[in-house]
Design a protein around this motif. Structure first.
Motif, PDB file in Angstrom:
ATOM      1  N   GLY A 289     -38.592 -55.106  35.478  1.00  0.00           N
ATOM      2  CA  GLY A 289     -38.061 -54.249  34.327  1.00  0.00           C
ATOM      3  C   GLY A 289     -37.029 -53.309  34.898  1.00  0.00           C
ATOM      4  N   VAL A 290     -36.013 -52.586  33.993  1.00  0.00           N
ATOM      5  CA  VAL A 290     -35.128 -51.700  34.505  1.00  0.00           C
ATOM      6  C   VAL A 290     -35.350 -50.263  33.482  1.00  0.00           C
ATOM      7  N   GLU A 291     -35.486 -49.139  34.150  1.00  0.00           N
ATOM      8  CA  GLU A 291     -35.963 -47.954  33.610  1.00  0.00           C
ATOM      9  C   GLU A 291     -34.629 -47.579  32.802  1.00  0.00           C
ATOM     10  N   ASP A 292     -34.848 -47.038  31.623  1.00  0.00           N
ATOM     11  CA  ASP A 292     -33.669 -46.583  30.478  1.00  0.00           C
ATOM     12  C   ASP A 292     -33.529 -45.196  31.127  1.00  0.00           C
ATOM     13  N   ALA A 293     -32.108 -44.968  31.211  1.00  0.00           N
ATOM     14  CA  ALA A 293     -31.594 -43.782  31.399  1.00  0.00           C
ATOM     15  C   ALA A 293     -31.634 -42.673  30.480  1.00  0.00           C
TER      16      ALA A 293
ATOM     17  N   ASP B 210     -29.061 -48.784  39.544  1.00  0.00           N
ATOM     18  CA  ASP B 210     -30.405 -49.061  38.518  1.00  0.00           C
ATOM     19  C   ASP B 210     -31.828 -48.721  39.146  1.00  0.00           C
TER      20      ASP B 210
ATOM     21  N   GLU C 147     -27.925 -58.847  34.991  1.00  0.00           N
ATOM     22  CA  GLU C 147     -28.012 -57.806  34.019  1.00  0.00           C
ATOM     23  C   GLU C 147     -28.323 -56.546  34.955  1.00  0.00           C
TER      24      GLU C 147
ATOM     25  N   ARG D 254     -41.474 -48.550  42.059  1.00  0.00           N
ATOM     26  CA  ARG D 254     -39.831 -48.266  41.374  1.00  0.00           C
ATOM     27  C   ARG D 254     -39.271 -48.263  42.729  1.00  0.00           C
TER      28      ARG D 254
END
Length: 93
Positions: A89-93, A60, A55, A35
């Motif tokens: 990927g991107v962690e969702d908040a 982020d 994106e 991460r």
């Protein structure tokens, strides 16, 4: 603190140590990925030369593959320069 701009098709990230989650040490999500917090985002350019909006945004939290990118230090911070394709990927908040 000095501002940095990422090169084309590159993301500058600051690795997140697992102790940042509430001060308790947690083992990594996996040995295959890590991460990191996005510090700077470069423009995306396709093979045809077209510019594509990224994106990703500063701050982020992303997951990326391990043992990739170029580590460097700036203002006492350990940073990593990664090509976009290593971002899983991107962690969702």
């Amino acid at each position: 603190m000095m501002k940095i701009k990422a090169p084309v098709n590159t993301v500058i990230v600051e690795p997140i140590t697992e102790t940042e989650r509430g001060g308790i040490f947690l083992p990594g999500m996996s040995e295959d990925h890590q991460r990191a917090r996005v510090v700077a985002v470069g423009d995306r350019v396709t093979r045809t030369g077209a510019h594509v909006p990224s994106e990703l945004r500063e701050d982020d939290i992303v997951v990326h593959t391990t043992f990739v990118g170029q580590p460097f230090t700036m203002d006492g911070r350990e940073l990593l320069s990664l090509p976009y394709h290593y971002i899983l990927g991107v962690e969702d908040a």
